[in-house]
Design a protein around this motif. Sequence first.
Motif, PDB file in Angstrom:
ATOM      1  N   GLY A  55       0.794  -1.223   0.000  1.00 26.62           N
ATOM      2  CA  GLY A  55       0.000   0.000   0.000  1.00 26.62           C
ATOM      3  C   GLY A  55       0.824   1.269   0.000  1.00 26.62           C
ATOM      4  N   LEU A  56       2.121   1.153   0.302  1.00 22.77           N
ATOM      5  CA  LEU A  56       2.996   2.325   0.215  1.00 22.77           C
ATOM      6  C   LEU A  56       2.952   2.959  -1.171  1.00 22.77           C
ATOM      7  N   ALA A  57       2.759   2.124  -2.194  1.00 22.84           N
ATOM      8  CA  ALA A  57       2.759   2.626  -3.568  1.00 22.84           C
ATOM      9  C   ALA A  57       1.652   3.635  -3.818  1.00 22.84           C
ATOM     10  N   LEU A  58       0.592   3.591  -2.993  1.00 24.35           N
ATOM     11  CA  LEU A  58      -0.544   4.494  -3.182  1.00 24.35           C
ATOM     12  C   LEU A  58      -0.397   5.801  -2.419  1.00 24.35           C
ATOM     13  N   ILE A  59       0.670   5.921  -1.632  1.00 26.94           N
ATOM     14  CA  ILE A  59       0.912   7.169  -0.903  1.00 26.94           C
ATOM     15  C   ILE A  59       1.722   8.105  -1.790  1.00 26.94           C
ATOM     16  N   THR A  60       1.153   9.256  -2.082  1.00 31.05           N
ATOM     17  CA  THR A  60       1.836  10.234  -2.932  1.00 31.05           C
ATOM     18  C   THR A  60       2.371  11.362  -2.066  1.00 31.05           C
ATOM     19  N   PRO A  61       3.691  11.496  -1.977  1.00 29.58           N
ATOM     20  CA  PRO A  61       4.275  12.588  -1.191  1.00 29.58           C
ATOM     21  C   PRO A  61       4.577  13.794  -2.082  1.00 29.58           C
ATOM     22  N   GLN A  62       4.326  14.959  -1.555  1.00 25.89           N
ATOM     23  CA  GLN A  62       4.702  16.198  -2.235  1.00 25.89           C
ATOM     24  C   GLN A  62       5.608  16.982  -1.306  1.00 25.89           C
ATOM     25  N   LEU A  63       6.772  17.350  -1.795  1.00 26.00           N
ATOM     26  CA  LEU A  63       7.738  18.096  -0.998  1.00 26.00           C
ATOM     27  C   LEU A  63       7.920  19.469  -1.636  1.00 26.00           C
ATOM     28  N   VAL A  64       7.350  20.483  -1.021  1.00 26.77           N
ATOM     29  CA  VAL A  64       7.373  21.842  -1.566  1.00 26.77           C
ATOM     30  C   VAL A  64       7.946  22.785  -0.524  1.00 26.77           C
ATOM     31  N   ASP A  65       9.023  23.454  -0.886  1.00 28.75           N
ATOM     32  CA  ASP A  65       9.683  24.408   0.025  1.00 28.75           C
ATOM     33  C   ASP A  65       9.968  23.777   1.381  1.00 28.75           C
ATOM     34  N   GLY A  66      10.386  22.526   1.329  1.00 25.62           N
ATOM     35  CA  GLY A  66      10.760  21.833   2.552  1.00 25.62           C
ATOM     36  C   GLY A  66       9.609  21.268   3.352  1.00 25.62           C
ATOM     37  N   GLU A  67       8.371  21.474   2.903  1.00 29.16           N
ATOM     38  CA  GLU A  67       7.206  20.967   3.625  1.00 29.16           C
ATOM     39  C   GLU A  67       6.632  19.758   2.908  1.00 29.16           C
ATOM     40  N   LEU A  68       6.462  18.668   3.648  1.00 27.06           N
ATOM     41  CA  LEU A  68       5.987  17.405   3.083  1.00 27.06           C
ATOM     42  C   LEU A  68       4.491  17.253   3.308  1.00 27.06           C
ATOM     43  N   THR A  69       3.766  16.883   2.253  1.00 26.04           N
ATOM     44  CA  THR A  69       2.347  16.553   2.338  1.00 26.04           C
ATOM     45  C   THR A  69       2.142  15.151   1.780  1.00 26.04           C
ATOM     46  N   ILE A 179      10.024  -6.105  -4.865  1.00 34.71           N
ATOM     47  CA  ILE A 179       9.270  -4.867  -5.080  1.00 34.71           C
ATOM     48  C   ILE A 179       8.854  -4.716  -6.538  1.00 34.71           C
ATOM     49  N   THR A 180       9.633  -5.273  -7.460  1.00 33.05           N
ATOM     50  CA  THR A 180       9.278  -5.165  -8.880  1.00 33.05           C
ATOM     51  C   THR A 180       7.988  -5.916  -9.202  1.00 33.05           C
ATOM     52  N   MET A 181       7.507  -6.741  -8.276  1.00 33.22           N
ATOM     53  CA  MET A 181       6.264  -7.477  -8.490  1.00 33.22           C
ATOM     54  C   MET A 181       5.058  -6.779  -7.861  1.00 33.22           C
ATOM     55  N   VAL A 182       5.243  -5.548  -7.399  1.00 28.73           N
ATOM     56  CA  VAL A 182       4.135  -4.754  -6.849  1.00 28.73           C
ATOM     57  C   VAL A 182       3.622  -3.810  -7.932  1.00 28.73           C
ATOM     58  N   ASP A 183       2.331  -3.881  -8.208  1.00 27.08           N
ATOM     59  CA  ASP A 183       1.702  -2.972  -9.165  1.00 27.08           C
ATOM     60  C   ASP A 183       1.647  -1.585  -8.535  1.00 27.08           C
ATOM     61  N   GLN A 184       2.322  -0.627  -9.151  1.00 24.65           N
ATOM     62  CA  GLN A 184       2.425   0.714  -8.589  1.00 24.65           C
ATOM     63  C   GLN A 184       1.123   1.511  -8.704  1.00 24.65           C
ATOM     64  N   GLU A 185       0.212   1.040  -9.539  1.00 23.70           N
ATOM     65  CA  GLU A 185      -1.062   1.748  -9.704  1.00 23.70           C
ATOM     66  C   GLU A 185      -2.111   1.264  -8.715  1.00 23.70           C
ATOM     67  N   THR A 186      -2.081  -0.022  -8.363  1.00 22.59           N
ATOM     68  CA  THR A 186      -3.095  -0.583  -7.467  1.00 22.59           C
ATOM     69  C   THR A 186      -2.591  -0.782  -6.046  1.00 22.59           C
ATOM     70  N   GLY A 187      -1.256  -0.775  -5.842  1.00 27.07           N
ATOM     71  CA  GLY A 187      -0.703  -1.038  -4.526  1.00 27.07           C
ATOM     72  C   GLY A 187      -0.899  -2.475  -4.096  1.00 27.07           C
ATOM     73  N   ARG A 188      -0.869  -3.415  -5.052  1.00 25.74           N
ATOM     74  CA  ARG A 188      -1.062  -4.830  -4.750  1.00 25.74           C
ATOM     75  C   ARG A 188       0.086  -5.663  -5.314  1.00 25.74           C
ATOM     76  N   ARG A 189       0.372  -6.776  -4.647  1.00 21.78           N
ATOM     77  CA  ARG A 189       1.368  -7.713  -5.164  1.00 21.78           C
ATOM     78  C   ARG A 189       0.839  -8.325  -6.447  1.00 21.78           C
ATOM     79  N   ASP A 190       1.713  -8.462  -7.438  1.00 19.54           N
ATOM     80  CA  ASP A 190       1.266  -8.859  -8.776  1.00 19.54           C
ATOM     81  C   ASP A 190       2.319  -9.738  -9.443  1.00 19.54           C
ATOM     82  N   GLY A 191       2.856 -10.738  -8.693  1.00 15.67           N
ATOM     83  CA  GLY A 191       3.890 -11.613  -9.244  1.00 15.67           C
ATOM     84  C   GLY A 191       3.311 -12.614 -10.215  1.00 15.67           C
ATOM     85  N   PRO A 192       4.141 -13.461 -10.839  1.00  8.65           N
ATOM     86  CA  PRO A 192       5.585 -13.592 -10.601  1.00  8.65           C
ATOM     87  C   PRO A 192       6.463 -12.724 -11.504  1.00  8.65           C
ATOM     88  N   GLU A 193       5.816 -11.990 -12.424  1.00  9.67           N
ATOM     89  CA  GLU A 193       6.607 -11.137 -13.304  1.00  9.67           C
ATOM     90  C   GLU A 193       6.891  -9.795 -12.643  1.00  9.67           C
TER      91      GLU A 193
END
Length: 244
Positions: A55-69, A179-193
């Motif tokens: 689920g980390l893949a679904l967290i979008t961080p924005q770092l603007v002027d040193g402030e993280l959202t 980690i390469t087997m985690v779908d970055q769009e869904t935040g789910r494991r998606d092996g074996p490729e």
Amino acid sequence: MTVARLADITYYPVKGCAGIALTEATVTPSGLLGDRAYAILDEKGDVRWQWGDPGLALITPQLVDGELTLSAPGRDPVKGEGATANAWLTDLLGGPSTLVRVSPPAGNSNRLHVVSRATLAALNDRLAARGSRPLPMNRFRPNLVIDGWPAPHTEDEATHLAIAGTELTFTERTIRCAITMVDQETGRRDGPEPLRTLATYRRTRGTDADADKGIAFGAYFAVRRAGKVSVGDEVTRTACPRRP
């Protein structure tokens, strides 16, 4: 002769979380400015990573002027500070989570991850031959994507790269993990490729011919000269063939 150019720039303000695409970036002696500036720790104080917490893949961080959202689907954004952010992360990830600032590494111990489009295209050709769907570049979470190198894995053979005023020095091939087997769009494991297919042609040996270092895809480069880079910049390389 085809000119190689910088096709994409991505940095990852929080380790393991979604990447942020840039059109230009500052390259510091320790890597892209703001890259992996934060990490999320579990209850044991270990860094959370995507295979354990996809689920980390679904967290979008924005770092603007040193402030993280931080933002995630279906949730209100939160400023990356103190107890409020930690509670937000704990609820999202389902376990105690603490956001911490990562101290900048000394010298060039932090690296830029480089992958070429030709390298991904060669993998996707093999996936298609096996009846598997193609994978996007974000499965491999590179910092810099190079277009215009006709041969796949050209990044493996480069000793130095020059992009605008910056210079990068090859350190090692990137050994891939689950980690390469985690779908970055869904935040789910998606092996074996892609590991199943990569294992058929990208196993890397150490100095001992019998030592299997792992599956390589992409390469790490340290910063030799800092500066600024932009999408579209020409990329030149100094090449030196390496052992398989």
